[in-house]
Design a protein around this motif. Structure first.
Motif: not given
Length: 313
Positions: A121-148
């Motif tokens: 964030r210090q390097r890229h202050p204009e980028i905001c992060l939304e973080i989920q902590l979970s061990n379950r597989n991600v449904d990228f289409a449904k949950d709209r995650f960019d990366l896991a």
């Protein structure tokens, strides 16, 4: 939603504005490198679509009709708004801004990734992060995650997985448990020990323990009366308080091993590891802010893998 505009219509609007500003098809044509007849045909297409005359024409000049003056004002506004949006997008590409949605495996996220994110964030202050902590597989289409980031992910040709690092596995126990139950000296000794179990959310099965025996990779099913799911840290806490043996990633127990709260056992059979990877949809164009985060994690967690990832993201 049905289309309201054909591809050529915005171009026709631009030519109309140029002709109106210059009060001449010829001047508009010279400005764009077109012929006067091409500009005239473009304006005629607009008039046919709208069903009104935009210009009053004579052999020597053109002048806007009442409808043309009204349409000109709206065209200026529309083209100005489109230009501003394009400039904003260009600025974002130069200095990425916006939200990156990141899903992290719980233990790896807490111990390895979260401590690094303030520096990102210090390097890229204009980028905001939304973080989920979970061990379950991600449904990228449904949950709209960019990366896991996951240790194990379902084999899926629609996903790209790029390894960050290999995490060494260790078997640990508390000094109190070992004083009571004895220290195992071989893999066979595990049959006589309480082995804390971890259940994979995806399969509902307990995770086999991994060793190297006589140079061969071996998977061992262990038994225990205590089972944990979701949180790898849960097994660490149980082991610290004498609950039994537990196999987990070394990064989860480094502090306890240094303090003596936990002791590593079966080290001669160690050496196995678990890969952690960045996962994202193969069909999705990874926007620059997400790509920057992926590169940052690879550079800081897996320096030997960083260049490979950047070439393929």
């Amino acid at each position: 939603m049905s289309r309201q505009f054909e591809d050529a219509q915005l171009g026709d609007m631009e030519l109309f504005v140029l002709a109106a500003d210059a009060a001449s098809f010829t001047a508009a044509a010279e400005h764009t490198g077109m012929t006067p007849s091409a500009v005239s045909r473009s304006v005629a297409r607009l008039e046919a679509r709208l069903g009104v005359r935009l210009f009053m024409r004579t052999t020597r000049q053109i002048r806007l009709s009442d409808a043309g003056r009204l349409y000109l004002a709206q065209c200026r506004l529309t083209l100005s708004q489109l230009g501003e949006v394009e400039r904003q997008l260009s600025r974002q590409q130069a200095q990425p801004a916006g939200v990156v949605r990141l899903s992290l495996a719980t233990g790896y996220g807490r111990h390895r990734v979260l401590p690094l994110l303030p520096r990102f964030r210090q390097r890229h202050p204009e980028i905001c992060l939304e973080i989920q902590l979970s061990n379950r597989n991600v449904d990228f289409a449904k949950d709209r995650f960019d990366l896991a980031v996951r240790a194990r992910h379902q084999a899926d040709s629609s996903l790209v997985a790029r390894k960050i690092e290999d995490s060494e596995l260790v078997v640990v126990a508390s000094p109190g448990y070992l004083a009571r139950a004895g220290e195992p000296q071989s893999i066979d000794d595990l049959r006589g020990h309480e082995c804390i179990q971890f259940v994979l959310p995806r399969t509902g099965r307990c995770v086999d323990w991994s060793f190297i025996v006589d140079g061969q990779d071996v998977e061992v099913s262990t038994r225990g009366s205590i089972t944990c799911s979701e949180e790898l840290d849960g097994g660490v806490h149980l082991a610290r308080h004498g609950g039994g043996l537990y196999q987990t990633s070394r990064f989860l127990v480094e502090r306890e091993l240094l303090s003596g709260e936990l002791v590593e056992v079966l080290a001669p059979f160690g050496g196995r590891s678990r890969p952690f990877s960045i996962v994202y949809p193969s069909a999705r164009h990874l926007h620059k802010r997400a790509r920057l985060l992926a590169e940052f994690l690879l550079d800081n967690l897996g320096p030997n893998q960083g260049g490979h990832m950047r070439a393929r993201v």
